[in-house]
Design a protein around this motif. Structure first.
Motif, PDB file in Angstrom:
ATOM      1  N   ILE A  14       0.850  -1.183   0.000  1.00  0.00           N
ATOM      2  CA  ILE A  14       0.000   0.000   0.000  1.00  0.00           C
ATOM      3  C   ILE A  14       0.888   1.236   0.000  1.00  0.00           C
ATOM      4  O   ILE A  14       1.887   1.302   0.728  1.00  0.00           O
ATOM      5  N   ALA A  15       0.525   2.213  -0.831  1.00  0.00           N
ATOM      6  CA  ALA A  15       1.361   3.399  -1.003  1.00  0.00           C
ATOM      7  C   ALA A  15       1.424   4.220   0.276  1.00  0.00           C
ATOM      8  O   ALA A  15       0.422   4.402   0.966  1.00  0.00           O
ATOM      9  N   ASN A  16       2.624   4.719   0.587  1.00  0.00           N
ATOM     10  CA  ASN A  16       2.842   5.634   1.693  1.00  0.00           C
ATOM     11  C   ASN A  16       3.153   6.996   1.084  1.00  0.00           C
ATOM     12  O   ASN A  16       4.222   7.199   0.517  1.00  0.00           O
ATOM     13  N   GLN A  17       2.200   7.914   1.182  1.00  0.00           N
ATOM     14  CA  GLN A  17       2.311   9.177   0.455  1.00  0.00           C
ATOM     15  C   GLN A  17       3.553   9.970   0.856  1.00  0.00           C
ATOM     16  O   GLN A  17       4.245  10.536  -0.009  1.00  0.00           O
ATOM     17  N   SER A  39      -3.615  13.483 -12.079  1.00  0.00           N
ATOM     18  CA  SER A  39      -3.949  12.049 -12.087  1.00  0.00           C
ATOM     19  C   SER A  39      -3.446  11.317 -10.846  1.00  0.00           C
ATOM     20  O   SER A  39      -3.725  10.132 -10.663  1.00  0.00           O
ATOM     21  N   GLY A  40      -2.680  12.001  -9.995  1.00  0.00           N
ATOM     22  CA  GLY A  40      -2.147  11.372  -8.800  1.00  0.00           C
ATOM     23  C   GLY A  40      -0.703  11.793  -8.567  1.00  0.00           C
ATOM     24  O   GLY A  40      -0.251  12.824  -9.089  1.00  0.00           O
ATOM     25  N   LEU A  41       0.026  11.002  -7.829  1.00  0.00           N
ATOM     26  CA  LEU A  41       1.438  11.273  -7.602  1.00  0.00           C
ATOM     27  C   LEU A  41       2.252  10.688  -8.758  1.00  0.00           C
ATOM     28  O   LEU A  41       2.114   9.514  -9.083  1.00  0.00           O
ATOM     29  N   LYS A  42       3.109  11.517  -9.363  1.00  0.00           N
ATOM     30  CA  LYS A  42       3.806  11.118 -10.588  1.00  0.00           C
ATOM     31  C   LYS A  42       5.310  11.189 -10.406  1.00  0.00           C
ATOM     32  O   LYS A  42       5.840  12.098  -9.779  1.00  0.00           O
ATOM     33  N   PHE A  43       5.976  10.184 -10.987  1.00  0.00           N
ATOM     34  CA  PHE A  43       7.441  10.135 -10.960  1.00  0.00           C
ATOM     35  C   PHE A  43       7.929   9.836 -12.366  1.00  0.00           C
ATOM     36  O   PHE A  43       7.413   8.927 -13.040  1.00  0.00           O
ATOM     37  N   VAL A  44       8.924  10.578 -12.822  1.00  0.00           N
ATOM     38  CA  VAL A  44       9.478  10.403 -14.165  1.00  0.00           C
ATOM     39  C   VAL A  44      10.971  10.125 -14.046  1.00  0.00           C
ATOM     40  O   VAL A  44      11.688  10.819 -13.305  1.00  0.00           O
ATOM     41  N   THR A  45      11.430   9.115 -14.776  1.00  0.00           N
ATOM     42  CA  THR A  45      12.858   8.785 -14.759  1.00  0.00           C
ATOM     43  C   THR A  45      13.273   8.326 -16.149  1.00  0.00           C
ATOM     44  O   THR A  45      12.428   8.048 -17.007  1.00  0.00           O
ATOM     45  N   LYS A  91      11.998   7.153 -21.595  1.00  0.00           N
ATOM     46  CA  LYS A  91      11.406   7.875 -20.460  1.00  0.00           C
ATOM     47  C   LYS A  91      10.319   7.015 -19.832  1.00  0.00           C
ATOM     48  O   LYS A  91       9.422   6.522 -20.518  1.00  0.00           O
ATOM     49  N   MET A  92      10.413   6.823 -18.526  1.00  0.00           N
ATOM     50  CA  MET A  92       9.429   6.010 -17.803  1.00  0.00           C
ATOM     51  C   MET A  92       8.676   6.906 -16.820  1.00  0.00           C
ATOM     52  O   MET A  92       9.280   7.631 -16.032  1.00  0.00           O
ATOM     53  N   THR A  93       7.352   6.830 -16.876  1.00  0.00           N
ATOM     54  CA  THR A  93       6.495   7.597 -15.978  1.00  0.00           C
ATOM     55  C   THR A  93       5.664   6.631 -15.141  1.00  0.00           C
ATOM     56  O   THR A  93       5.081   5.682 -15.674  1.00  0.00           O
ATOM     57  N   ILE A  94       5.648   6.845 -13.839  1.00  0.00           N
ATOM     58  CA  ILE A  94       4.843   6.036 -12.929  1.00  0.00           C
ATOM     59  C   ILE A  94       3.876   6.971 -12.220  1.00  0.00           C
ATOM     60  O   ILE A  94       4.272   8.014 -11.687  1.00  0.00           O
ATOM     61  N   VAL A  95       2.593   6.591 -12.204  1.00  0.00           N
ATOM     62  CA  VAL A  95       1.574   7.386 -11.524  1.00  0.00           C
ATOM     63  C   VAL A  95       0.884   6.510 -10.487  1.00  0.00           C
ATOM     64  O   VAL A  95       0.438   5.399 -10.792  1.00  0.00           O
ATOM     65  N   ILE A  96       0.800   7.003  -9.249  1.00  0.00           N
ATOM     66  CA  ILE A  96       0.056   6.339  -8.188  1.00  0.00           C
ATOM     67  C   ILE A  96      -1.237   7.125  -8.014  1.00  0.00           C
ATOM     68  O   ILE A  96      -1.239   8.251  -7.516  1.00  0.00           O
ATOM     69  N   GLY A  97      -2.342   6.521  -8.446  1.00  0.00           N
ATOM     70  CA  GLY A  97      -3.630   7.202  -8.396  1.00  0.00           C
ATOM     71  C   GLY A  97      -4.461   6.800  -7.195  1.00  0.00           C
ATOM     72  O   GLY A  97      -3.970   6.236  -6.226  1.00  0.00           O
ATOM     73  N   LYS A  98      -5.750   7.082  -7.285  1.00  0.00           N
ATOM     74  CA  LYS A  98      -6.670   6.743  -6.207  1.00  0.00           C
ATOM     75  C   LYS A  98      -6.764   5.228  -6.037  1.00  0.00           C
ATOM     76  O   LYS A  98      -6.578   4.475  -6.995  1.00  0.00           O
ATOM     77  N   ASN A  99      -7.051   4.810  -4.804  1.00  0.00           N
ATOM     78  CA  ASN A  99      -7.222   3.383  -4.484  1.00  0.00           C
ATOM     79  C   ASN A  99      -5.983   2.564  -4.836  1.00  0.00           C
ATOM     80  O   ASN A  99      -6.085   1.414  -5.257  1.00  0.00           O
ATOM     81  N   ASN A 100      -4.815   3.221  -4.702  1.00  0.00           N
ATOM     82  CA  ASN A 100      -3.547   2.511  -4.910  1.00  0.00           C
ATOM     83  C   ASN A 100      -3.357   2.039  -6.351  1.00  0.00           C
ATOM     84  O   ASN A 100      -2.590   1.111  -6.617  1.00  0.00           O
TER      85      ASN A 100
END
Length: 224
Positions: free
Chosen positions: A12-15, A28-34, A42-51
């Motif tokens: 479970i995500a820990n904000q 769209s939520g918490l976003k990370f780009v690397t 380029k890789m993008t990861i998004v943690i949205g609602k309800n994990n």
């Protein structure tokens, strides 16, 4: 099960950890780009609602999504390199930004928090083949005072039983007959039925009563 589901199973995500890792807030939520090191994709990861976790890998030359790494049936040095880097990023995020959440019942989670705050005891997951089962033990005597298990409560004789979370607790043998009613309290599951009894963690036993019984079970382990 997708690769993402495998890596983040029971997580479970820990904000606060996500923000510290470098995730930023977006619509769209918490976003990370690397940037993946070998391919420079380029890789993008998004943690949205309800994990909800979504990922996107983009080829910077064509500016189009790259998806070959998502299927293990696609082989070859380049795609396997992308897959390796993709997994490495996700595993790092799972390790540093997510908490393990094996147990789902609200009462189970409430009880875990109670034991942590009162005693500082953490669950121990001892069995690789039974990852949804754990124990608590006293640190001074190393004796178990509770087990939390996931099982089909039909096996306890529960009418309309289903897969649920249970707790086994210790009791003095002479008090067992007066306690076990096969409704709220059952003979200890997978434990010595002279010394252990079982409660289904579905709210059938009030939380105030449950914590009292956990306290009593723990206090029975004062001597080695």
């Amino acid at each position: 099960m997708s690769l993402v589901d495998q890596i983040f199973k029971n997580k479970i995500a820990n904000q606060s950890k996500l923000i510290a890792y470098g995730f930023e807030r977006s619509n769209s939520g918490l976003k990370f780009v690397t940037i993946l090191p070998d391919s420079k994709f380029k890789m993008t990861i998004v943690i949205g609602k309800n994990n909800l976790i979504t990922t996107l890998v983009v080829d910077p030359v064509t500016n189009t999504p790259y998806t070959l790494h998502l299927s293990n049936s696609n082989v070859g040095g380049f795609v396997e390199g992308v897959r390796h880097d993709y997994q490495t990023v996700l595993k790092s995020i799972a390790e540093h930004c997510f908490d393990t959440e094996i147990f789902k019942n609200p009462q189970t989670k409430q009880l875990i928090e109670y034991v942590r705050k009162r005693y500082g005891d953490e669950l121990e997951f001892l069995w690789q083949k039974s990852p949804n089962n754990a124990i608590w033990r006293r640190p001074d005597t190393q004796k178990w005072y509770a087990t939390i298990l996931t099982m089909d409560t039909h096996k306890l004789g529960v009418k309309n039983g289903h897969v649920d979370e249970i707790i086994d607790l210790r009791i003095q043998p002479g008090k067992m007959a007066d306690l076990v009613d096969n409704y709220q309290y059952f003979p200890g599951w997978h434990m010595n039925k002279k010394n252990w009894y079982t409660i289904v963690l579905d709210g059938s036993v009030p939380f105030s009563e449950l914590v009292e019984r956990v306290d009593n079970s723990r206090n029975m382990n004062l001597t080695k």
